[in-house]
Design a protein around this motif. Structure first.
Motif, mmCIF file in Angstrom:
data_model
loop_
_atom_site.group_PDB
_atom_site.id
_atom_site.type_symbol
_atom_site.label_atom_id
_atom_site.label_comp_id
_atom_site.label_asym_id
_atom_site.label_seq_id
_atom_site.Cartn_x
_atom_site.Cartn_y
_atom_site.Cartn_z
ATOM 1 N N PRO A 136 90.138 16.085 40.143
ATOM 2 C CA PRO A 136 89.140 16.216 39.776
ATOM 3 C C PRO A 136 89.969 18.092 38.832
ATOM 4 O O PRO A 136 90.615 18.753 39.911
ATOM 5 N N CYS A 137 89.544 18.307 38.086
ATOM 6 C CA CYS A 137 90.584 19.584 37.572
ATOM 7 C C CYS A 137 89.304 20.450 36.610
ATOM 8 O O CYS A 137 88.578 20.130 35.647
ATOM 9 N N PRO A 138 89.094 21.841 37.161
ATOM 10 C CA PRO A 138 88.050 22.644 36.760
ATOM 11 C C PRO A 138 88.281 23.089 35.865
ATOM 12 O O PRO A 138 89.806 22.913 35.205
ATOM 13 N N ARG A 139 88.218 23.648 35.001
ATOM 14 C CA ARG A 139 87.977 24.388 33.580
ATOM 15 C C ARG A 139 89.280 25.216 33.351
ATOM 16 O O ARG A 139 90.018 25.183 32.685
ATOM 17 N N HIS A 140 89.296 26.192 34.482
ATOM 18 C CA HIS A 140 89.576 26.998 34.999
ATOM 19 C C HIS A 140 90.771 26.817 36.055
ATOM 20 O O HIS A 140 89.977 26.711 37.176
ATOM 21 N N ARG A 141 91.917 27.050 35.927
ATOM 22 C CA ARG A 141 92.798 26.804 37.501
ATOM 23 C C ARG A 141 94.001 28.113 37.796
ATOM 24 O O ARG A 141 94.702 28.156 38.540
ATOM 25 N N LEU A 142 93.609 28.979 37.269
ATOM 26 C CA LEU A 142 94.248 30.060 37.199
ATOM 27 C C LEU A 142 94.100 30.489 39.380
ATOM 28 O O LEU A 142 92.943 30.150 39.740
ATOM 29 N N PRO A 143 94.851 31.380 39.284
ATOM 30 C CA PRO A 143 94.722 32.104 40.753
ATOM 31 C C PRO A 143 92.870 32.607 41.354
ATOM 32 O O PRO A 143 92.776 33.141 40.227
ATOM 33 N N LYS A 144 93.334 32.435 42.162
ATOM 34 C CA LYS A 144 92.078 33.113 42.522
ATOM 35 C C LYS A 144 91.694 34.264 43.337
ATOM 36 O O LYS A 144 93.280 34.865 44.477
#
Length: 395
Positions: free
Chosen positions: A289-297
């Protein structure tokens, strides 16, 4: 040599104009709805997006104004005018200009990923046509260890044009997917541009000096305008560069690599982007699964970034996904938590990989570490290109 000196003067002026225009145009972009919120900060301030179009336009204008200088002597003697070289430059500028337009359209319209793959293909067509008319060389030299099987060279015909088109697609999107923190897109592009310029300078005394002069005529203006953009995009970012910048940068690198005949060397300078792409493949192709944003939290309590995560429901997990998770876990390339219902693991980007290996850190430190890795990979690329190349090719 004198033309390079004039070009440097042009580029100093281009840097100053870019540096002056970016803050003055910020409000125009915000008023047009082209803005975003920095997800890695507490502040909810509106930050203008797609400012890469400013540096891209000035970059192109600088080269346009330099054309009479680059071809000045030949313009006086039209009988010996280098039409082939002129066509190459115009095709390069047309491809970059197309990418600027299409990249800005992407920023405005927020196109889907399938179109992001199509746009560079369309923009590279002028480049491929000119390559066909001027060169049409589709032969590559076989490395020494393989010559016993394939001979000294192999002509792959139409496949070579597919390779060049794929190079344009890769360069534009590779920068785009290694992104999301202040200064990273522009910073990695600067390192790649400097690497290409150093390579061109080292090769000026070789047989292909004209090709490397051509590359310098494009890369030096790109470097100057990108430096000005970097000043405003560095932490804390006052502007976002948008897909426009990533597309223009990637196409610029592809253009000089193809028309100056060092596309393999350009790919060596993209080692971090290649690593990031290969690491990201399971999510890019939605095996995981790939979310729209994979930015760091971002953690507001600590003001640090940590790896963002995705959830894999076990009831939906396919065989291939299971095997990928097992392999990545074996090599300690993911950080996962597992229970009876799901697997929670980090998003698969080089940025998140750095965070799981080195722990939570500030955004500026993370950017610096990634750019240092880019520089390290450039050093490796030069080692491969020069000392190690003698083991594979006749030099």
């Amino acid at each position: 040599m004198w033309s390079i000196i004039i070009l440097i003067i042009y580029c100093v002026i281009a840097y100053l104009i870019t540096d002056e225009l970016i803050p003055k145009l910020k409000h125009l972009f915000i008023n047009a709805g082209l803005y975003g919120i920095d997800l890695c900060k507490v502040s909810q301030e509106k930050i203008p997006e797609a400012l890469g179009v400013v540096s891209g336009c000035i970059f192109l204008v600088t080269i346009f104004l330099f054309i009479p200088i680059a071809f000045g002597n030949d313009l006086m003697d039209r009988g010996s005018f280098p039409h082939n070289e002129f066509a190459e430059l115009l095709a390069a500028l047309l491809s970059i200009c197309c990418m600027l337009l299409l990249g800005f359209a992407d920023d405005v319209l927020n196109l889907k990923w399938r179109y992001k793959l199509l746009l560079p293909t369309v923009a590279s067509l002028p480049l491929l046509v000119v390559y066909y008319v001027n060169f049409n060389s589709t032969t590559f030299v076989v490395p020494l260890p393989l010559r016993h099987f394939f001979g000294v060279s192999v002509n792959i015909g139409f496949l070579y044009y597919i390779y060049m088109g794929m190079l344009a697609v890769f360069c534009t999107n590779a920068i785009n997917i290694l992104a999301g923190i202040n200064g990273l897109e522009v910073g990695q592009s600067l390192v790649i541009a400097l690497s290409i310029i150093i390579f061109n300078l080292l090769e000026l005394k070789g047989d292909q000096f004209k090709a490397h002069y051509f590359s310098l005529h494009i890369m030096i203006p790109y470097l100057s305008t990108t430096l000005a953009l970097f000043k405003h995009n560095w932490y804390p970012s006052r502007v976002f560069v948008g897909d426009t910048f990533c597309y223009v940068s990637g196409m610029t690198f592809a253009v000089v690599g193809i028309l100056s005949h060092f596309s393999k060397t350009v790919l060596l300078f993209f080692l971090p982007q290649i690593i990031n792409f290969l690491y990201s493949v399971p999510q890019l192709f939605h095996i995981i699964p790939c979310p729209r944003h994979r930015l760091p939290k971002y953690s507001a309590e600590t003001n640090l970034l940590q790896a963002s995560r995705t959830v894999i429901p076990k009831k939906d997990q396919k065989y291939l996904s299971k095997k990928i998770v097992v392999v990545l876990s074996f090599f300690h390339l993911i950080d996962k938590l597992e229970d009876d219902a799901s697997i929670v693991m980090n998003n698969m980007t080089l940025i998140n990989l750095f965070l799981i290996k080195f722990g939570p850190m500030s955004e500026v430190r993370l950017t610096v570490m990634l750019l240092m890795f880019q520089v390290l990979c450039t050093c490796v690329a030069f080692i491969i290109r020069y000392p190690l190349a003698s083991y594979f090719y006749d030099i």
